[in-house]
Design a protein around this motif. Structure first.
Motif, PDB file in Angstrom:
ATOM      1  N   SER A 189      32.186  45.431  62.294  1.00  0.00           N
ATOM      2  CA  SER A 189      32.539  44.443  61.218  1.00  0.00           C
ATOM      3  C   SER A 189      32.483  44.856  60.014  1.00  0.00           C
ATOM      4  O   SER A 189      31.436  45.770  59.724  1.00  0.00           O
ATOM      5  CB  SER A 189      31.927  43.177  61.678  1.00  0.00           C
ATOM      6  OG  SER A 189      30.454  43.245  61.501  1.00  0.00           O
ATOM      7  N   GLY A 190      32.901  44.258  59.132  1.00  0.00           N
ATOM      8  CA  GLY A 190      32.765  44.681  57.711  1.00  0.00           C
ATOM      9  C   GLY A 190      33.482  43.336  56.761  1.00  0.00           C
ATOM     10  O   GLY A 190      34.359  42.789  57.211  1.00  0.00           O
ATOM     11  N   ALA A 191      33.255  43.744  55.452  1.00  0.00           N
ATOM     12  CA  ALA A 191      33.813  42.914  54.431  1.00  0.00           C
ATOM     13  C   ALA A 191      33.606  43.444  52.919  1.00  0.00           C
ATOM     14  O   ALA A 191      32.641  44.310  52.855  1.00  0.00           O
ATOM     15  CB  ALA A 191      33.197  41.507  54.392  1.00  0.00           C
ATOM     16  N   VAL A 192      34.796  43.326  52.356  1.00  0.00           N
ATOM     17  CA  VAL A 192      34.837  44.022  51.142  1.00  0.00           C
ATOM     18  C   VAL A 192      35.268  42.748  49.965  1.00  0.00           C
ATOM     19  O   VAL A 192      36.489  42.303  50.444  1.00  0.00           O
ATOM     20  CB  VAL A 192      35.402  45.236  51.006  1.00  0.00           C
ATOM     21  CG1 VAL A 192      36.857  45.248  51.420  1.00  0.00           C
ATOM     22  CG2 VAL A 192      35.292  46.154  49.449  1.00  0.00           C
ATOM     23  N   THR A 193      34.827  42.808  48.743  1.00  0.00           N
ATOM     24  CA  THR A 193      35.364  41.783  47.778  1.00  0.00           C
ATOM     25  C   THR A 193      36.049  42.929  46.689  1.00  0.00           C
ATOM     26  O   THR A 193      35.597  43.829  46.230  1.00  0.00           O
ATOM     27  CB  THR A 193      34.464  41.177  46.938  1.00  0.00           C
ATOM     28  OG1 THR A 193      33.866  40.147  47.837  1.00  0.00           O
ATOM     29  CG2 THR A 193      34.800  40.503  45.934  1.00  0.00           C
ATOM     30  N   LEU A 194      37.164  42.468  46.664  1.00  0.00           N
ATOM     31  CA  LEU A 194      38.197  43.160  45.764  1.00  0.00           C
ATOM     32  C   LEU A 194      38.601  42.617  44.402  1.00  0.00           C
ATOM     33  O   LEU A 194      39.520  41.870  44.514  1.00  0.00           O
ATOM     34  CB  LEU A 194      39.576  43.911  46.381  1.00  0.00           C
ATOM     35  CG  LEU A 194      39.189  44.736  47.556  1.00  0.00           C
ATOM     36  CD1 LEU A 194      40.656  44.751  48.408  1.00  0.00           C
ATOM     37  CD2 LEU A 194      38.712  45.985  47.334  1.00  0.00           C
ATOM     38  N   PRO A 195      38.002  42.626  43.153  1.00  0.00           N
ATOM     39  CA  PRO A 195      38.535  41.930  42.038  1.00  0.00           C
ATOM     40  C   PRO A 195      39.649  42.712  41.475  1.00  0.00           C
ATOM     41  O   PRO A 195      39.908  43.729  41.518  1.00  0.00           O
ATOM     42  CB  PRO A 195      37.241  42.251  41.062  1.00  0.00           C
ATOM     43  CG  PRO A 195      36.154  42.876  41.737  1.00  0.00           C
ATOM     44  CD  PRO A 195      36.670  43.571  42.821  1.00  0.00           C
ATOM     45  N   VAL A 196      40.808  41.614  41.189  1.00  0.00           N
ATOM     46  CA  VAL A 196      42.041  42.327  40.744  1.00  0.00           C
ATOM     47  C   VAL A 196      42.059  42.062  39.312  1.00  0.00           C
ATOM     48  O   VAL A 196      42.611  42.904  38.376  1.00  0.00           O
ATOM     49  CB  VAL A 196      43.084  41.627  41.479  1.00  0.00           C
ATOM     50  CG1 VAL A 196      44.351  41.864  40.971  1.00  0.00           C
ATOM     51  CG2 VAL A 196      42.957  41.977  42.781  1.00  0.00           C
ATOM     52  N   LEU A 197      41.956  40.696  38.642  1.00  0.00           N
ATOM     53  CA  LEU A 197      42.010  40.287  37.335  1.00  0.00           C
ATOM     54  C   LEU A 197      40.525  39.794  37.189  1.00  0.00           C
ATOM     55  O   LEU A 197      39.696  39.400  38.141  1.00  0.00           O
ATOM     56  CB  LEU A 197      42.909  39.485  37.003  1.00  0.00           C
ATOM     57  CG  LEU A 197      44.380  39.699  37.521  1.00  0.00           C
ATOM     58  CD1 LEU A 197      45.615  38.666  37.177  1.00  0.00           C
ATOM     59  CD2 LEU A 197      44.818  41.214  36.467  1.00  0.00           C
TER      60      LEU A 197
END
Length: 801
Positions: A189-197
């Motif tokens: 399992s895993g998770a990632v936060t990806l800021p775009v703006l």
């Protein structure tokens, strides 16, 4: 039991708790610099973030770290970790059954509703099957105990489970986890936060867990060859290559957060979940006691379940002190499943098949509340929910109600529910507050075109068993009106109707509408590090529709509760005592005249008990968690026409002095209501040259549990082994689970470099426990049952970045 008794008991508990905590605080002045400090726990039990200790509700919060440490993978694994919470599953319907304080339901089908609601990010999980594998990338799980009849959506006579997923932040970060363990378990399992703006970000999370299962499929029928299979000579093949009681789940979730303005934000998520495990395998208790987990499977068992859910929350601060939220959810669940219902144990061949289940649901809620009031906190809202299920279930085999094949085709079974609610808390002083809440609910349930098809001349339905495709045997009645068609042809196939073959024996068309007003009244008082509260609240669960166009009345509950909460820097104690009146309980029974299972409002119950949760940071590295409960859940009024299998029920005698054939269950325990339950965890941090090493031990005790209303004290033995009929009488709890203790062990190494390794052993004492039983062909160790896993072990690697 009268109300004054549990309330008197509660006052005593609160007084004792207050004394204990005061002594603790006095004996440890200034110790906060020497020991660990408890962190603040935020909960949303009142639909706004608040500290656990200032929330006057019996609520338990488990963080994702606690879920991972205890290997809690889904809702079913939570049983025993929360006071007076029992969860069973997965079983024949790939379902879960949740009981809080003895309140729940054993009907997971399209006609029933849980007595405990499950909500994910505020959205009600309509079908129990869709709430199984959501325990990943969560902020926390909150368990609210007692009726939640005002602020939460549907049917919460017993309580609610609130799952809060992790929302995207504004910085790139993530985590990863992998586990390898017993029975070739492989979990990732895993998770990632990806800021775009600056004002837009996404979070992607995924979960996968597979193992080979701990039940063995064998090729030789342990019953032998002489028992009756209703003349069945074809279609029975032992399936030896199957994985049984195995895990095979996958899920993924993507969440987007858009801060459109300083006052307007929108969070939207999509989650998909699949389950292909073969769970709920029936086992022989005699063999289980010998550590033999063999099962003879002669049905093509399989599960294909997929759930897709959209959730959306629009949050708008209208002003500095006024907030508006719109919460919406859309779900779509598809399931196909084949279950071997005899498992090579009972003396009759039985096979159940969900040929298809398609359930769609949507909900909408508008909620307006003030953000922070000096004198009053208030919230008002409106809620709408609708669900429709199309399902076909086939049964081939022998039973007390059928010899041959039967099918149930329900093209449209559904629910429409609307509600309006309001709740306010007045802060009369800095310490004293009162709360009042009310909710009006209107529920419509319907079946449109549902048919039971029977009279198949003892023939099976599945073609490989000698039956024919059911398209030949569709509804022999007009599908619009339910009457005979003028042309004499079947409406689906256009073929001539032929009586004596499969015919529609029951028309299930029905519409049933219920409405109910539920309320909450509460007072709370805060002083120093303590709080005490008292409340009365009501809950409501809509009635159920059933075959034959019938419907029941709703269930209702009224709960009286007092509680005490205390916390210093290193010590937390929360206690509650409660008394509940539970009316018009819906119970199922077999009607010989109708030749079907019927549901009726036939019972009343009184439930009382106490609960306590303690967390204590000991020294510089220790932490002790203790939680437990006492539960007295008994029927007060319940008359049945059968004593079950035991000898413990006294028949009701009529005016003529003769037995009436009825039995009074007053005084019997409600199913899934153990009298005592206790959960204790001790962990200790040791600083070493290679990093922080933390051993832990978890011990859970659950008292004797009944699965049936009759609370049988025994049952005749009538099982078959190697063509030999087993006879005699088993004394004990044949259709239940004796008291048990389970021990979990773990050891974590944390070098302090954003990664850790965790070695664990679950059920270290290898205690085999039933979650349900099949009351057919009792063995010398009780009825055949479905069991929780034996001892398992594994190693888990966690990393964050």
């Amino acid at each position: 039991m009268h109300l004054k008794n549990p309330l008197a008991m509660a006052v005593g508990i609160i007084a004792a708790a207050g004394h204990i905590t005061q002594v603790h605080a006095q004996d440890n002045p200034g110790q906060s610099t020497q020991v660990g400090m408890l962190e603040e726990v935020l909960v949303t039990a009142e639909r706004r973030p608040a500290d656990l200790q200032s929330t006057p509700i019996a609520v338990t919060a488990l963080s994702q770290a606690a879920l991972t440490e205890n290997d809690i993978l889904d809702v079913t694994d939570m049983s025993g970790f929360v006071p007076n919470l029992m969860v069973t599953g997965q079983e024949e319907q790939s379902d879960i059954k949740i009981y809080i304080r003895g309140v729940g339901t054993n009907n997971p089908t399209e006609t029933g509703d849980q007595g405990v609601g499950v909500y994910v990010d505020g959205v009600y999980a309509a079908r129990a099957q869709g709430a199984l594998a959501l325990m990943y990338d969560l902020e926390n799980v909150q368990v609210l105990r007692g009726p939640q009849g005002t602020l939460f959506g549907r049917n919460n006579t017993g309580g609610a489970l609130l799952l809060q997923t992790v929302k995207p932040g504004h910085e790139f970060e993530g985590n990863f986890q992998t586990t390898y363990g017993s029975y070739n378990r492989q979990q990732v399992s895993g998770a990632v936060t990806l800021p775009v703006l600056d004002n837009l970000s996404f979070r992607v999370a995924g979960y996968s867990d597979q193992d080979d299962g701990w039940v063995n499929a064998i090729s030789e029928d342990p019953r032998g060859s002489e028992h009756n299979f209703s003349g069945l000579s074809t279609g029975r093949t032992a399936n030896v290559g199957l994985k049984l009681n195995n895990t095979d789940v996958r899920s993924a979730r993507i969440t987007g957060l858009w801060d459109a303005t300083d006052s307007l934000s929108w969070t939207v998520s999509y989650e998909t979940f699949t389950d292909n495990g073969n769970n709920g395998i029936l086992l022989n208790p005699v063999l289980v006691e010998q550590d033999n987990f063999d099962s003879f499977i002669d049905s093509p068992v399989s599960l294909e379940l997929q759930s897709d859910v959209w959730r959306s929350t629009v949050n708008f601060d209208i002003s500095d002190n006024l907030n508006l939220q719109y919460i919406a959810g859309i779900s779509d669940l598809h399931r196909e499943q084949v279950v071997d219902q005899d498992g090579g144990i009972t003396s009759r061949f039985q096979e159940g098949r969900t040929e298809y289940q398609d359930s769609t649901a949507e909900s909408h809620e508008i909620k307006l509340q003030n953000i922070e009031g000096e004198v009053i906190d208030w919230v008002i809202g409106a809620y709408y929910f609708e669900e429709e299920t199309s399902i076909r279930f086939d049964f081939d085999g022998q039973g007390s109600w059928l010899q041959g094949g039967n099918t149930f085709i329900q093209p449209a079974r559904g629910t429409e529910s609307g509600a309006a609610y309001a709740q306010a808390t007045w802060h009369l002083t800095d310490q004293f507050s009162i709360t009042g809440g009310v909710r009006y609910t209107d529920d419509l349930k319907y079946d449109r075109g549902g048919r039971n098809i029977q009279d198949c001349e003892n023939e099976f339905i599945r073609p490989t068993l000698g039956g024919e495709n059911l398209s030949v045997f569709e509804d022999f009645l007009n599908n619009t009106t339910g009457g005979e068609g003028a042309d004499g042809l079947d409406d689906y196939t256009g073929r001539e109707r032929t009586r004596g073959q499969c015919a529609a024996t029951l028309r299930n068309d029905v519409e049933s509408e219920d409405d109910q007003l539920t309320y909450l009244a509460r007072a709370s008082y805060d002083w120093d590090d303590s709080m005490v509260y008292a409340s009365v609240s009501t809950g409501y669960r809509a009635g159920v529709i059933q075959d034959g166009g019938q419907a029941t009345n709703p269930e209702s509950s009224t709960s009286y509760e007092v509680g005490y909460k205390y916390q210093t820097g290193s010590f937390r104690l929360n206690t509650a005592a409660f008394f509940m009146e539970y009316d018009d309980l819906i119970r199922s029974g077999f009607d010989e005249d109708l030749n079907q299972i019927v549901n009726s409002n036939v019972a009343g119950a009184e439930i009382s008990g106490v609960e306590a949760e303690l967390t204590w940071m000991i020294g510089s590295g220790g932490q002790l968690d203790i939680s437990g409960g006492y539960l007295n859940a008994e029927y007060t009024d319940y008359v049945v026409d059968g004593a079950g299998y035991g000898t413990n029920l006294t028949p009701i005698i009529g005016p003529d002095g003769e037995p009436t054939g009825f039995y009074d269950l007053a005084g019997n325990k409600l199913p899934q209501s153990p009298e005592f339950n206790l959960n204790t965890t001790l962990r200790w941090d040791f600083e070493t040259a290679i990093g922080l090493i933390t051993p832990r031990v978890n011990v859970r005790y659950v008292d004797e549990t009944f699965f049936r209303d009759q609370n049988e004290n025994g049952a005749p033995i009538n099982n078959i082994i190697n063509d030999e009929e087993q006879t005699g009488f088993y004394w004990g709890n044949p259709a239940g689970q004796d008291a048990y203790t389970k021990v979990n062990l773990g050891l974590t190494l944390d070098p302090g470099d954003s990664w850790s390794v965790d070695v664990f052993v679950n059920n270290a004492t290898d205690e085999m426990t039933k979650s349900s039983a099949s009351v057919d062909n009792n063995t010398a160790a009780g009825f055949p049952g479905r069991y929780a896993p034996p001892r398992t072990y594994g190693v888990r690697v966690n990393a964050s970045f």
